[in-house]
Enzyme design. Structure first.
Site, PDB file in Angstrom:
ATOM      1  N   GLY A  11     -21.498 -26.709  37.698  1.00 39.11           N
ATOM      2  CA  GLY A  11     -22.047 -26.023  36.423  1.00 39.11           C
ATOM      3  C   GLY A  11     -22.055 -24.796  37.460  1.00 39.11           C
ATOM      4  O   GLY A  11     -20.000 -24.458  38.646  1.00 39.11           O
ATOM      5  N   PHE A  12     -21.764 -23.650  37.228  1.00 35.51           N
ATOM      6  CA  PHE A  12     -21.613 -22.321  37.816  1.00 35.51           C
ATOM      7  C   PHE A  12     -21.812 -21.512  38.861  1.00 35.51           C
ATOM      8  O   PHE A  12     -20.159 -22.246  39.577  1.00 35.51           O
ATOM      9  CB  PHE A  12     -22.125 -20.702  37.012  1.00 35.51           C
ATOM     10  CG  PHE A  12     -21.866 -20.046  37.079  1.00 35.51           C
ATOM     11  CD1 PHE A  12     -20.611 -19.127  37.562  1.00 35.51           C
ATOM     12  CD2 PHE A  12     -22.808 -18.679  37.630  1.00 35.51           C
ATOM     13  CE1 PHE A  12     -20.992 -17.975  38.596  1.00 35.51           C
ATOM     14  CE2 PHE A  12     -22.746 -18.203  37.929  1.00 35.51           C
ATOM     15  CZ  PHE A  12     -21.708 -17.316  38.528  1.00 35.51           C
ATOM     16  N   THR A  36     -24.912 -28.673  30.620  1.00 37.29           N
ATOM     17  CA  THR A  36     -23.987 -27.231  30.190  1.00 37.29           C
ATOM     18  C   THR A  36     -22.858 -26.967  31.134  1.00 37.29           C
ATOM     19  O   THR A  36     -22.030 -25.866  31.362  1.00 37.29           O
ATOM     20  CB  THR A  36     -25.339 -26.100  30.812  1.00 37.29           C
ATOM     21  OG1 THR A  36     -26.013 -26.211  31.609  1.00 37.29           O
ATOM     22  CG2 THR A  36     -26.416 -25.973  29.313  1.00 37.29           C
ATOM     23  N   ASP A  56     -27.891 -38.671  34.774  1.00 40.84           N
ATOM     24  CA  ASP A  56     -28.664 -37.070  34.526  1.00 40.84           C
ATOM     25  C   ASP A  56     -29.618 -37.475  35.376  1.00 40.84           C
ATOM     26  O   ASP A  56     -30.430 -38.539  35.346  1.00 40.84           O
ATOM     27  CB  ASP A  56     -29.380 -37.291  32.734  1.00 40.84           C
ATOM     28  CG  ASP A  56     -30.243 -36.757  32.308  1.00 40.84           C
ATOM     29  OD1 ASP A  56     -31.218 -36.571  33.189  1.00 40.84           O
ATOM     30  OD2 ASP A  56     -30.729 -37.379  31.837  1.00 40.84           O
ATOM     31  N   LYS A  91     -37.591 -31.007  32.059  1.00 41.16           N
ATOM     32  CA  LYS A  91     -37.742 -32.849  32.888  1.00 41.16           C
ATOM     33  C   LYS A  91     -36.598 -32.370  33.420  1.00 41.16           C
ATOM     34  O   LYS A  91     -37.189 -32.588  34.892  1.00 41.16           O
ATOM     35  CB  LYS A  91     -36.756 -33.521  31.928  1.00 41.16           C
ATOM     36  CG  LYS A  91     -37.436 -33.827  29.748  1.00 41.16           C
ATOM     37  CD  LYS A  91     -37.160 -34.697  29.201  1.00 41.16           C
ATOM     38  CE  LYS A  91     -36.454 -36.342  30.056  1.00 41.16           C
ATOM     39  NZ  LYS A  91     -35.632 -37.166  29.308  1.00 41.16           N
ATOM     40  N   TYR A 145     -38.344 -23.078  31.985  1.00 43.55           N
ATOM     41  CA  TYR A 145     -37.491 -22.399  32.742  1.00 43.55           C
ATOM     42  C   TYR A 145     -38.472 -22.017  34.000  1.00 43.55           C
ATOM     43  O   TYR A 145     -38.256 -22.514  34.627  1.00 43.55           O
ATOM     44  CB  TYR A 145     -36.668 -21.581  32.802  1.00 43.55           C
ATOM     45  CG  TYR A 145     -35.949 -21.255  33.397  1.00 43.55           C
ATOM     46  CD1 TYR A 145     -34.589 -22.249  33.951  1.00 43.55           C
ATOM     47  CD2 TYR A 145     -35.327 -20.243  33.692  1.00 43.55           C
ATOM     48  CE1 TYR A 145     -33.256 -22.159  35.017  1.00 43.55           C
ATOM     49  CE2 TYR A 145     -34.977 -19.574  35.224  1.00 43.55           C
ATOM     50  CZ  TYR A 145     -33.707 -20.492  35.882  1.00 43.55           C
ATOM     51  OH  TYR A 145     -32.828 -20.742  36.167  1.00 43.55           O
ATOM     52  N   THR A 175     -27.041 -13.743  38.806  1.00 42.52           N
ATOM     53  CA  THR A 175     -25.547 -13.566  40.006  1.00 42.52           C
ATOM     54  C   THR A 175     -24.163 -13.985  38.536  1.00 42.52           C
ATOM     55  O   THR A 175     -25.045 -14.146  37.874  1.00 42.52           O
ATOM     56  CB  THR A 175     -25.521 -15.216  40.876  1.00 42.52           C
ATOM     57  OG1 THR A 175     -26.421 -14.909  41.401  1.00 42.52           O
ATOM     58  CG2 THR A 175     -24.690 -15.332  41.400  1.00 42.52           C
TER      59      THR A 175
END
Ligand code: UDP
Length: 314
Positions: A11-12, A36, A56, A91, A145, A175
């Protein structure tokens, strides 16, 4: 040689963290289900000390050999993503954090949870200090979230207090930087491609809501310092320079020399009105402060977006 696992490593933030740890001499395993994230973010890291595992983490994590650090960064992280992936977001924050903590316990590894300023919700205290408990709507669209991360914090403290795991919690404020997904729906990766294409800049509401944006390199430095500390309670890491979203849109237009005009779109449900970290604790504890100002951070971010094809839908 220290060995680190980064969940959400494609990810980022995860990919920047992998890069930082490799520079510090770690062996690094990036784990990601690519929901993502993308391997484009880590393709340049391939080498002897780096490996990628597609997994996962809401399922049992098996890893052979010693492990010194678990950096738990896996989660969808933009409001648009949680709208589209609400169950996965819950999850990974709950079951994924459980598996990552279990692994850290088994390996006697130090553990850090990437938590979020979203635990403060739409804050009634400004700026936000770590001892503020927040104003969160559990059943709104962002609740998936916010509550997952609040649960993740509670679980992390339970593993620390009852299982003796050496845990840390970083509360990450907005960020930005290279490798944000151009269509992830967040303000900066939306505004920059819009400005580069001279398309309208979509400001939600009247744009008077505030955020405080931290350049990614500063954030990663702060997170590393926190992991190396002996402190177990949550610590805010972010840049306290606060601005309205309209000001951010104007800065992006100016720095890209764009002909774009600002247009207003409806404000998302439960969009926080203000957000600014109090970083007094990080300064005292970690001797950390952001170094990259907005102009410089945006310049680097814009240069990166310019080097990529613009998204088809802007
Ligand atoms: N925002 C906006 N236009 C966009 C995307 C976001 O005006 O195209 C606003 C959003 O409503 C919020 C702020 O920018 O007030 C920051 O949004 P982002 O999704 O980046 O992060 P958040 O802080 O809301 O998690």
């Amino acid at each position: 040689m220290p060995r680190s696992l980064v969940t959400g490593g494609a990810g980022f933030l995860g990919s920047h963290l992998c890069e930082y740890l490799l520079r510090k001499g770690h062996r690094v395993i990036a784990m990601d289900n690519l929901l993502t994230g993308t391997t484009d973010n880590i393709a340049h890291l391939q080498g002897d000390r780096f490996s990628f595992v597609r997994h996962d983490i809401t399922e049992y994590i098996y890893l052979a050999g010693k492990l010194d650090f678990v950096w738990h960064f896996a989660s969808p992280a933009s409001p648009l993503d949680y709208l589209q992936l609400p169950i996965q977001t819950l999850k990974v924050g709950a079951l994924g954090t459980h598996k990552a903590l279990g692994l850290a316990m088994e390996k006697k590894a130090k553990f850090i949870l990437a938590s979020t300023s979203e635990v403060y919700g739409d804050p009634l205290i400004h700026p936000q200090q770590e001892n503020y408990w927040g104003n969160v709507n559990p059943v709104g669209p962002r609740g998936v979230y916010d509550e997952a991360k609040r649960f993740a914090e509670a679980l992390t403290m339970a593993y620390h207090r009852y299982n003796g795991v050496d845990t840390k919690i970083v509360r990450i404020f907005n960020t930005y930087g290279p490798r944000m997904r151009p269509n992830d729906g967040r303000a900066i990766p939306t505004f920059v491609p819009q400005a580069l294409a001279d398309k309208p800049i979509t400001v939600f509401g009247d744009g008077s809501q505030t955020r405080s944006f931290c350049y990614v390199d500063d954030l990663i430095e702060g997170i590393h310092r926190l992991m190396m500390s002996d402190y177990h309670e949550p610590v805010n890491i972010g840049n306290p320079q606060e601005m309205t979203i309209r000001q951010m849109a104007e800065s992006v237009i100016r720095l890209t020399s764009s002909r774009s005009k600002i247009v207003q779109k409806p404000l998302p449900v439960d969009d926080p009105k203000v957000r600014q970290p109090d970083i007094g604790l990080a300064i005292k504890l970690l001797d950390w402060q952001p170094q990259v100002d907005l102009q410089e951070g945006l310049r680097r971010t814009i240069a990166w977006f310019r080097s990529k094809p613009l998204p088809e839908e802007i």
